[in-house]
Design an enzyme around this catalytic site. Structure first.
Site, PDB file in Angstrom:
ATOM      1  N   ASN A   9       1.035  -1.275  -0.122  1.00  0.00           N
ATOM      2  CA  ASN A   9       0.017   0.099   0.065  1.00  0.00           C
ATOM      3  C   ASN A   9       0.838   1.058  -0.153  1.00  0.00           C
ATOM      4  O   ASN A   9       1.526   1.702   0.984  1.00  0.00           O
ATOM      5  CB  ASN A   9      -0.995  -0.116   1.380  1.00  0.00           C
ATOM      6  CG  ASN A   9      -1.849   1.135   1.567  1.00  0.00           C
ATOM      7  OD1 ASN A   9      -1.840   1.971   0.423  1.00  0.00           O
ATOM      8  ND2 ASN A   9      -2.419   1.347   2.504  1.00  0.00           N
ATOM      9  N   TRP A  10       1.077   1.728  -1.240  1.00  0.00           N
ATOM     10  CA  TRP A  10       2.024   3.155  -1.225  1.00  0.00           C
ATOM     11  C   TRP A  10       1.416   4.313  -0.717  1.00  0.00           C
ATOM     12  O   TRP A  10       2.160   5.466  -0.437  1.00  0.00           O
ATOM     13  CB  TRP A  10       2.380   3.230  -2.708  1.00  0.00           C
ATOM     14  CG  TRP A  10       2.969   2.093  -3.580  1.00  0.00           C
ATOM     15  CD1 TRP A  10       3.174   1.031  -3.042  1.00  0.00           C
ATOM     16  CD2 TRP A  10       3.484   2.508  -5.020  1.00  0.00           C
ATOM     17  NE1 TRP A  10       4.124   0.541  -4.045  1.00  0.00           N
ATOM     18  CE2 TRP A  10       4.062   1.126  -5.185  1.00  0.00           C
ATOM     19  CE3 TRP A  10       3.354   3.303  -5.928  1.00  0.00           C
ATOM     20  CZ2 TRP A  10       4.683   1.024  -6.313  1.00  0.00           C
ATOM     21  CZ3 TRP A  10       3.954   3.125  -6.959  1.00  0.00           C
ATOM     22  CH2 TRP A  10       4.475   1.976  -7.392  1.00  0.00           C
ATOM     23  N   LYS A  11       0.083   4.069  -0.236  1.00  0.00           N
ATOM     24  CA  LYS A  11      -0.608   5.434   0.378  1.00  0.00           C
ATOM     25  C   LYS A  11      -0.223   6.585  -0.455  1.00  0.00           C
ATOM     26  O   LYS A  11      -0.072   6.427  -1.775  1.00  0.00           O
ATOM     27  CB  LYS A  11       0.057   5.470   1.757  1.00  0.00           C
ATOM     28  CG  LYS A  11      -0.109   4.211   2.804  1.00  0.00           C
ATOM     29  CD  LYS A  11       0.121   4.458   3.973  1.00  0.00           C
ATOM     30  CE  LYS A  11      -0.350   3.058   4.799  1.00  0.00           C
ATOM     31  NZ  LYS A  11      -0.335   3.210   6.132  1.00  0.00           N
ATOM     32  N   HIS A  97      -9.399   0.859   5.257  1.00  0.00           N
ATOM     33  CA  HIS A  97      -8.264   1.174   5.721  1.00  0.00           C
ATOM     34  C   HIS A  97      -8.554   2.149   6.996  1.00  0.00           C
ATOM     35  O   HIS A  97      -9.361   2.985   6.810  1.00  0.00           O
ATOM     36  CB  HIS A  97      -7.143   1.617   4.869  1.00  0.00           C
ATOM     37  CG  HIS A  97      -5.903   1.594   5.426  1.00  0.00           C
ATOM     38  ND1 HIS A  97      -5.427   2.464   6.287  1.00  0.00           N
ATOM     39  CD2 HIS A  97      -4.720   0.943   5.141  1.00  0.00           C
ATOM     40  CE1 HIS A  97      -4.240   2.381   6.598  1.00  0.00           C
ATOM     41  NE2 HIS A  97      -3.816   1.350   6.026  1.00  0.00           N
ATOM     42  N   GLU A  99      -6.824   4.631   7.943  1.00  0.00           N
ATOM     43  CA  GLU A  99      -6.825   5.806   7.710  1.00  0.00           C
ATOM     44  C   GLU A  99      -8.103   6.470   6.987  1.00  0.00           C
ATOM     45  O   GLU A  99      -8.545   7.676   7.157  1.00  0.00           O
ATOM     46  CB  GLU A  99      -5.215   6.010   6.694  1.00  0.00           C
ATOM     47  CG  GLU A  99      -4.273   5.921   7.579  1.00  0.00           C
ATOM     48  CD  GLU A  99      -3.012   5.292   6.879  1.00  0.00           C
ATOM     49  OE1 GLU A  99      -2.911   5.314   5.478  1.00  0.00           O
ATOM     50  OE2 GLU A  99      -1.999   5.009   7.450  1.00  0.00           O
ATOM     51  N   GLU A 169      -5.182  -5.303  10.648  1.00  0.00           N
ATOM     52  CA  GLU A 169      -4.244  -3.915  10.860  1.00  0.00           C
ATOM     53  C   GLU A 169      -4.609  -3.237  11.816  1.00  0.00           C
ATOM     54  O   GLU A 169      -5.353  -2.287  11.991  1.00  0.00           O
ATOM     55  CB  GLU A 169      -4.347  -2.875   9.776  1.00  0.00           C
ATOM     56  CG  GLU A 169      -3.961  -3.610   8.226  1.00  0.00           C
ATOM     57  CD  GLU A 169      -3.518  -2.845   7.278  1.00  0.00           C
ATOM     58  OE1 GLU A 169      -2.267  -2.593   6.854  1.00  0.00           O
ATOM     59  OE2 GLU A 169      -4.041  -1.544   7.162  1.00  0.00           O
ATOM     60  N   GLY A 175       2.414   2.279  10.686  1.00  0.00           N
ATOM     61  CA  GLY A 175       3.241   3.404  10.804  1.00  0.00           C
ATOM     62  C   GLY A 175       3.931   3.811  11.834  1.00  0.00           C
ATOM     63  O   GLY A 175       4.709   4.744  12.049  1.00  0.00           O
ATOM     64  N   SER A 215       3.441  -2.095  10.458  1.00  0.00           N
ATOM     65  CA  SER A 215       4.856  -2.242  10.630  1.00  0.00           C
ATOM     66  C   SER A 215       5.436  -3.563  10.527  1.00  0.00           C
ATOM     67  O   SER A 215       6.307  -3.956  11.029  1.00  0.00           O
ATOM     68  CB  SER A 215       5.178  -1.883  11.954  1.00  0.00           C
ATOM     69  OG  SER A 215       4.868  -0.341  12.231  1.00  0.00           O
ATOM     70  N   GLY A 236       2.693  -1.049   4.345  1.00  0.00           N
ATOM     71  CA  GLY A 236       2.851   0.129   4.012  1.00  0.00           C
ATOM     72  C   GLY A 236       4.315   0.568   3.594  1.00  0.00           C
ATOM     73  O   GLY A 236       4.919   0.649   2.488  1.00  0.00           O
TER      74      GLY A 236
HETATM   75  P1  PGA Z   1       2.848   0.407   7.465  1.00  0.00           P
HETATM   76  O1  PGA Z   1       1.458   0.497   6.997  1.00  0.00           O
HETATM   77  O2  PGA Z   1       3.372  -0.939   6.984  1.00  0.00           O
HETATM   78  O3  PGA Z   1       3.735   1.517   7.099  1.00  0.00           O
HETATM   79  O4  PGA Z   1       2.677   0.053   9.120  1.00  0.00           O
HETATM   80  C1  PGA Z   1       0.595  -0.431   6.855  1.00  0.00           C
HETATM   81  C2  PGA Z   1      -0.786  -0.276   6.135  1.00  0.00           C
HETATM   82  O5  PGA Z   1      -1.122   0.726   6.622  1.00  0.00           O
HETATM   83  O6  PGA Z   1      -1.389  -0.780   5.532  1.00  0.00           O
END
Ligand code: PGA
Length: 252
Positions: A9-11, A97, A99, A169, A175, A215, A236
């Site tokens: 997931n590049w966000k 997600h 976010e 998640e 993150g 993470s 991520g």
């Molecule tokens: P992260 O994000 O690996 O940077 O913790 C995972 C995600 O939000 O899908």
């Protein structure tokens, strides 16, 4: 079908040039070999999806969107429909997600509409669930996860549900560099599979792919993926580093 999946997931990262370079580098790493039975998915920002699906004609990965509209078409300025994603050969789409739940206030009702749209156009949802730190600390995490899973997905028929990939998640791990321990991940994955068993039966639950995200990196992926109910990862930060991303895909 239960598969081994590593999805990146590049966000909201990278310019066009950098995205092009990263896709190329992933291709280069892939040429060095990734186990045949691992499905690799790249989820770039929407503006680079077509670039990614073009690459995917030559290179062995699938492409996922990070979002989709709950509406099918028409006067919804700024939205991107499932039909549009399908018309450029997108295979997967992340839904729910944390976010999007947090910053865009997406509700379970909206998420379930998004899932319906995707299934109508043959795109597989990667449906995310996860608890906040205070919910875990107060022992409410199982209730939260149960509501998220059932409100988002349990209106689906068995055959519709068979197209769903679930991602656990924990919000406190995203993150933050603070990953769930393999035992914590296994406990929740087994719990989620149990809920799916209650609703759809053991056969379908055993066939459901459940990913861990938060993470997850090239150092900890092996231990996480070794757990019985962990079928791969939603990655991520580490998915922006081609060597690490492919290393994670070799961690089964
Ligand atoms: P992260 O994000 O690996 O940077 O913790 C995972 C995600 O939000 O899908």
């Amino acid at each position: 079908m239960r598969s081994k999946i590593v999805a990146g997931n590049w966000k909201m990262n990278l310019t066009f040039e950098k995205a092009d370079e990263l896709l190329y580098q992933i291709g280069e790493q892939l040429e060095k070999g990734v186990p045949q039975d691992v499905e690799l998915i790249v989820c770039p920002p929407s503006v680079y999806l077509e670039l990614a699906t073009d690459f995917a004609q030559e290179v062995e990965f699938k492409v996922g969107s990070q979002n989709v509209s709950q509406y099918s078409k028409g006067a919804y300025t700024g939205e991107i429909s499932a039909e549009m994603l399908s018309s450029i050969d997108v295979d997967y789409c992340i839904v729910g997600h944390s976010e999007r739940r947090k910053y865009f206030k997406e509700t379970s009702k909206e998420l379930s509409l998004k899932v319906e749209q995707l299934l109508e156009y043959g795109i597989q949802p990667i449906f995310c669930v996860g608890e906040l730190l205070e919910e875990r600390e107060s022992g409410k995490h199982f209730d939260v996860l149960k509501s998220q899973l059932s409100e988002g997905l349990f209106n689906l028929s068995e055959s519709e549900f068979s197209n769903i990939v679930v991602a656990y998640e924990p919000v406190w791990a995203i993150g933050t560099g603070k990953t769930a321990s393999p035992e914590q991940a296994q406990e929740v994955h087994a719990f989620l599979r149990g809920l799916i068993t209650e609703k759809y039966g053991k056969e379908l639950a055993d066939e459901t792919t459940i990913l861990y995200g938060g993470s997850c990196n090239a150092q900890n992926a092996k231990e996480l993926f070794a757990q019985n109910d962990v079928d791969g990862g939603l990655i991520g930060g580490a998915s922006l580093k081609p060597i690490d991303f492919i290393e994670i895909a070799k961690s089964f």
